[in-house]
Design an enzyme around this catalytic site. Structure first.
Site, PDB file in Angstrom:
ATOM      1  N   LEU A   1      13.152  44.207  36.669  1.00  0.00           N
ATOM      2  CA  LEU A   1      13.917  44.809  35.591  1.00  0.00           C
ATOM      3  C   LEU A   1      15.148  45.473  36.200  1.00  0.00           C
ATOM      4  O   LEU A   1      15.115  45.926  37.344  1.00  0.00           O
ATOM      5  CB  LEU A   1      13.084  45.862  34.854  1.00  0.00           C
ATOM      6  CG  LEU A   1      11.804  45.385  34.160  1.00  0.00           C
ATOM      7  CD1 LEU A   1      11.043  46.577  33.590  1.00  0.00           C
ATOM      8  CD2 LEU A   1      12.123  44.380  33.062  1.00  0.00           C
ATOM      9  N   ASP A   2      16.219  45.552  35.414  1.00  0.00           N
ATOM     10  CA  ASP A   2      17.416  46.237  35.887  1.00  0.00           C
ATOM     11  C   ASP A   2      17.100  47.701  36.198  1.00  0.00           C
ATOM     12  O   ASP A   2      16.150  48.279  35.651  1.00  0.00           O
ATOM     13  CB  ASP A   2      18.524  46.180  34.835  1.00  0.00           C
ATOM     14  CG  ASP A   2      19.025  44.771  34.573  1.00  0.00           C
ATOM     15  OD1 ASP A   2      18.844  43.911  35.454  1.00  0.00           O
ATOM     16  OD2 ASP A   2      19.574  44.536  33.486  1.00  0.00           O
ATOM     17  N   LYS A   3      17.908  48.304  37.023  1.00  0.00           N
ATOM     18  CA  LYS A   3      17.685  49.689  37.459  1.00  0.00           C
ATOM     19  C   LYS A   3      17.438  50.633  36.288  1.00  0.00           C
ATOM     20  O   LYS A   3      16.516  51.460  36.324  1.00  0.00           O
ATOM     21  CB  LYS A   3      18.892  50.156  38.274  1.00  0.00           C
ATOM     22  CG  LYS A   3      18.839  51.615  38.706  1.00  0.00           C
ATOM     23  CD  LYS A   3      20.118  52.024  39.423  1.00  0.00           C
ATOM     24  CE  LYS A   3      20.116  53.508  39.760  1.00  0.00           C
ATOM     25  NZ  LYS A   3      21.397  53.942  40.376  1.00  0.00           N
TER      26      LYS A   3
END
Length: 367
Positions: free
Chosen positions: A185-187
């Site tokens: 998942l993105d940050k």
């Protein structure tokens, strides 16, 4: 397992189905699919160089031993320890499949080796990173990722990632490429992701991602009015105009990407319409949902990188709330749900969207 327990109980995460044992983190039992791909918003000017090597001279050899010799002249000073770090981080692949150090070569392969910088040499080490582990058994860990946590070491973020936390929580993850991470998942995206804890799980989960049988569903607050379901089928690649972003690009240069979107509820922010949507991924490209909705004129609220309306959230309004896959132990389909975190539910309320306005629709099957 050894060391301190950095998992936390998460009563907002529930499961469907049975099997396995609950993690110490408790709760009910319940990618971009290339974790090593650099997120351009983290380090836009850093690209690892790549070396292509024919394995014709390595018939029957282990990948690590073959590469120790094959790379000697091409990467001066490359030590076996550094090569092992690259392998552990998933930097060696063949036909988009990450290779373990012990993989035996048939001789017909063409290996892709990402040459990682010196800063990566200590990336595959344990760090006491707090992890919200909602389920754990001999084959898988299901994690509810918090905002601000980078999943996999990469340029600009070589330590303090979810991977480092996994190695601290469960040292045996060091035996698996990428510590068992199969997607990310993105940050600043929150929510559920699964990590392999065994070789059979690594193979099974990777296959389910490849054949698109793993179900991943997201909640997002999008700008504008979305009147009905839609499917965005558009290739994604690095934005040629702004290298900190991804974009919908020509099929010749991008990777195929498909996102299904359905509206759940509508509201307003600063006098303009917003829509709470549920997104279902078929592929998992970097920033996929963010890029596809921005491409359709519905950038996510709080997503400064893609032109989303600011103020209502300090990050993009995106949460991976449902996850389902066939358990690698053969016990059948398992499913988990993680309720949206406080900042997202607060944003919904600010926009005039209450839980009862969308939950019934979210529980209905997709057409």
């Amino acid at each position: 397992m050894s060391g301190a327990d950095y998992s936390h109980r998460v009563p907002s995460v529930t499961s469907v189905g049975s099997g396995g044992r609950a993690a110490r983190g408790g709760g009910d039992d319940f990618s971009d699919d290339d974790p090593l791909e650099i997120d351009p918003s983290h380090a836009p000017d850093v690209e690892p160089s790549s070396i292509e090597i024919s394995a014709s001279a390595g018939v029957g050899q282990r990948v690590d031993r073959f590469l120790a010799e094959a790379l000697a002249d091409r990467v001066p000073g490359l030590s076996r320890t550094r090569l092992q770090q690259w392998l552990a981080l998933g930097a060696v692949s063949c036909a988009q499949r990450i290779l373990a150090p012990s993989t035996r070569l048939a001789g017909f392969e063409t290996l892709q080796v990402r040459v990682l910088p010196r800063e990566a040499d200590q990336a595959f080490e344990p760090d006491p990173v707090p992890l919200v582990i909602v389920h754990e058994d001999d084959d898988v860990l299901v994690i509810d990722k918090q905002a601000g946590l980078v999943v996999h070491p990469a340029a600009g973020h070589w330590r303090g990632t979810l991977l480092n936390g996994l190695l601290h929580h469960r040292p045996a993850q060091a035996l698996l490429p990428r510590a068992g991470i199969v997607h990310r998942l993105d940050k600043d995206t929150t929510g559920l992701m699964v990590v392999a804890a065994s070789e059979r799980a690594l193979a099974s989960l990777g296959a389910q991602l490849a054949d698109r049988s793993m179900s991943r569903r997201y909640l997002a607050l999008a700008g504008g009015a979305i009147g009905g379901p839609m499917t965005v089928d558009a290739p994604i690649g690095r934005d040629p105009r702004l290298r900190t972003r991804m974009a919908v690009v020509d099929p010749a240069t991008g990777k195929a990407a498909r996102t299904h979107v359905r509206p759940l509820a509508t509201g307003q922010w600063r006098g303009l319409p917003v829509t709470l949507v549920e997104c279902r991924l078929e592929t998992g490209r970097t920033h996929q949902i963010r890029v596809h909705l921005q491409h359709e004129g519905h950038a996510l609220l709080g997503d400064a990188l893609y032109g989303g309306s600011p103020g209502v959230m300090a990050r993009q309004a995106l949460h991976a709330w449902r996850l389902a896959f066939a358990h690698p132990d053969g016990s059948g389909q398992k499913a988990w749900r993680a309720e949206p975190p406080g900042d997202l539910t607060d944003a919904m309320r600010v926009c005039g969207i209450e839980p009862q306005a969308w939950r019934e629709k979210a529980d209905q099957p997709w057409n």
